[in-house]
Design an enzyme around this catalytic site. Structure first.
Site, PDB file in Angstrom:
ATOM      1  N   HIS A  85     -28.680  -3.472 -17.723  1.00 48.23           N
ATOM      2  CA  HIS A  85     -30.196  -3.886 -17.334  1.00 48.23           C
ATOM      3  C   HIS A  85     -30.679  -3.119 -16.120  1.00 48.23           C
ATOM      4  O   HIS A  85     -31.793  -2.904 -15.924  1.00 48.23           O
ATOM      5  CB  HIS A  85     -30.063  -5.457 -17.085  1.00 48.23           C
ATOM      6  CG  HIS A  85     -29.489  -6.127 -18.331  1.00 48.23           C
ATOM      7  ND1 HIS A  85     -29.122  -7.409 -18.394  1.00 48.23           N
ATOM      8  CD2 HIS A  85     -29.337  -5.689 -19.627  1.00 48.23           C
ATOM      9  CE1 HIS A  85     -28.673  -7.937 -19.504  1.00 48.23           C
ATOM     10  NE2 HIS A  85     -28.664  -6.918 -20.218  1.00 48.23           N
ATOM     11  N   HIS A 242     -35.042  -6.952 -26.169  1.00 53.44           N
ATOM     12  CA  HIS A 242     -33.903  -6.664 -25.329  1.00 53.44           C
ATOM     13  C   HIS A 242     -32.933  -5.378 -25.659  1.00 53.44           C
ATOM     14  O   HIS A 242     -32.615  -4.778 -24.864  1.00 53.44           O
ATOM     15  CB  HIS A 242     -32.824  -8.038 -25.248  1.00 53.44           C
ATOM     16  CG  HIS A 242     -31.973  -7.685 -24.286  1.00 53.44           C
ATOM     17  ND1 HIS A 242     -31.999  -8.043 -23.016  1.00 53.44           N
ATOM     18  CD2 HIS A 242     -30.494  -7.470 -24.416  1.00 53.44           C
ATOM     19  CE1 HIS A 242     -30.862  -7.860 -22.349  1.00 53.44           C
ATOM     20  NE2 HIS A 242     -30.007  -7.597 -23.146  1.00 53.44           N
ATOM     21  N   ASP A 246     -32.090  -2.239 -23.524  1.00 51.71           N
ATOM     22  CA  ASP A 246     -30.618  -2.079 -23.166  1.00 51.71           C
ATOM     23  C   ASP A 246     -30.614  -0.383 -23.568  1.00 51.71           C
ATOM     24  O   ASP A 246     -29.983   0.366 -22.876  1.00 51.71           O
ATOM     25  CB  ASP A 246     -29.737  -2.674 -24.494  1.00 51.71           C
ATOM     26  CG  ASP A 246     -29.149  -3.963 -23.818  1.00 51.71           C
ATOM     27  OD1 ASP A 246     -29.263  -3.998 -22.551  1.00 51.71           O
ATOM     28  OD2 ASP A 246     -28.648  -4.723 -24.698  1.00 51.71           O
ATOM     29  N   HIS A 268     -24.511  -0.485 -27.565  1.00 58.76           N
ATOM     30  CA  HIS A 268     -23.942   0.268 -26.377  1.00 58.76           C
ATOM     31  C   HIS A 268     -23.250   1.519 -26.765  1.00 58.76           C
ATOM     32  O   HIS A 268     -23.353   2.363 -26.096  1.00 58.76           O
ATOM     33  CB  HIS A 268     -23.414  -0.593 -25.438  1.00 58.76           C
ATOM     34  CG  HIS A 268     -23.982  -1.653 -24.820  1.00 58.76           C
ATOM     35  ND1 HIS A 268     -25.426  -1.385 -24.225  1.00 58.76           N
ATOM     36  CD2 HIS A 268     -23.987  -3.194 -24.716  1.00 58.76           C
ATOM     37  CE1 HIS A 268     -25.710  -2.693 -23.705  1.00 58.76           C
ATOM     38  NE2 HIS A 268     -25.006  -3.697 -24.180  1.00 58.76           N
TER      39      HIS A 268
END
Length: 283
Positions: A85, A242, A246, A268
Site C-alpha cells: 500500500h 484494491h 496492490d 502478490h
C-alpha cells in the site's frame, strides 16, 4: 526495454518529512513511520530503527522473499512486510527516492487502503533532484501466468501508465469485477487510493491462527460473509480497485513504469514475479 527520462525528466524526493503512525495489519503492533527526503539514485529504502545498526532494506523486486497475504522484502537478515500500500502511493506520486524509517516489521494498516500514505506524502510535497529520472519504458510484452488457476498479469508498451484488472470471485456479493484506469496522481487519489483490503469472515480465524491479521478491525478491513457486508463500501467494486492498488505497489518494486498493465485475478505472487522479470531484463 529501455530506461528513459520520460515525461518527468528529473528524479524526485520528498520536499519535507512525512509522518504516519498506527497499527500493523498482520502484527497488531504499534508502528511509527517517518518518511524522509533522500538523494538521487537512493531509491525507496526502509530503515529498521528498532534494530541495532539501523539496517537498510531496499524496496526492490530482487529482495522479495514472501508474498503470503502481503509483499515482503528482506535484506541483511531483516525484513519488512505488507509494504504494497505504501509502495503504491510512492508509485502514484512519482516519488523516486525516500528513506522510510520504521520501528517494526510492517507499516501501519491505516484504514486498509493507501489513502493515508498518499495524503501524508502529498502534504510533504515532491521536490525535483538534479539527476535524470530512470523510468522503465516497456517496449515488448512481459507476462506471468498461473495456468492452474487461470490467472495472469502482463505489461505491454503504452505511452503512460494504465492498469486494467479483472477480478474473479465466486461469492455472490462480488462475482466478476473490472476496472481500467489511466493512473495519474489525481485519478489515483480519487478512484484507487480509498479502496480497502477485503477479507471473508470465515478466513479471519484461520489467518489469526497463523499469526496474520492480528491488527485487522472493521475500521481497517472490509469484511463479508454469506449474508452481506459487515461494513459500508467506499465503492461498489472496491475489491477490484484494491487489486489495482496492490499491483501498482508491487510493480513499483521494479521501478517507475511506463506501460499498460493487464491482469486477471492476479495477486502478490504473480505481481512480484512480473516485477522480477522486468528487472532481470534490465540486467
Amino acid at each position: 526495454m529501455s530506461i528513459s527520462g520520460g515525461i518527468d525528466l528529473q528524479q524526485t524526493t520528498l520536499a519535507a518529512e512525512a509522518v504516519y503512525n498506527g497499527i500493523g495489519l498482520h502484527s497488531g503492533r504499534e508502528v511509527h513511520l517517518l518518511m524522509k527526503p533522500a538523494p538521487a539514485d537512493t531509491g525507496l529504502v526502509f530503515i529498521r530503527t528498532d534494530i541495532e545498526g539501523r539496517p537498510q532494506i531496499h524496496a526492490t523486486a530482487a529482495n522479495v522473499t514472501s508474498t503470503m497475504r502481503a509483499t515482503t522484502v528482506e535484506e541483511h537478515d531483516c525484513k519488512v512486510f505488507t509494504i504494497e500500500h505504501l509502495m503504491s502511493a510512492f508509485h502514484a506520486l512519482h516519488i523516486d527516492n525516500c528513506y522510510i524509517e520504521i520501528d517494526a516489521e510492517e507499516p501501519p494498516v491505516a484504514d486498509g487502503s493507501s489513502l493515508a500514505f498518499f495524503q501524508a506524502l502529498k502534504a510533504a510535497g515532491v521536490r525535483q533532484l538534479p539527476a535524470e529520472r530512470k523510468e522503465i519504458v516497456i517496449d515488448k510484452v512481459y507476462r506471468i501466468d498461473d495456468e492452474e488457476h487461470k490467472r495472469f498479469v502482463m505489461v505491454l508498451p503504452y505511452d503512460g501508465f494504465r492498469v486494467s484488472f479483472t477480478s474473479l470471485n465466486p461469492h455472490k456479493l462480488i462475482g466478476v469485477q473490472y476496472e481500467n484506469f489511466e493512473v495519474t496522481p489525481e485519478v489515483y487519489e480519487r478512484e484507487i487510493a480509498p479502496a480497502r483490503t477485503i477479507a471473508y469472515e470465515k478466513e479471519i480465524e484461520a489467518l489469526r491462527s497463523m499469526g496474520l491479521g492480528l491488527g485487522g478491525t472493521l475500521e481497517s478491513v472490509i469484511v463479508y460473509n454469506d449474508e452481506g457486508w459487515l461494513n459500508p463500501l467506499h465503492f461498489e467494486d472496491e475489491l477490484v480497485r484494491h487489486k489495482i492498488l496492490d499491483v501498482i505497489g508491487d510493480l513499483r518494486l521494479a521501478g517507475p513504469i511506463r506501460g499498460h498493465v493487464i491482469a486477471v485475478a492476479s495477486g502478490h505472487a504473480l505481481n512480484t514475479s512480473l516485477a522480477k522479470k522486468i528487472l532481470e531484463n534490465l540486467g
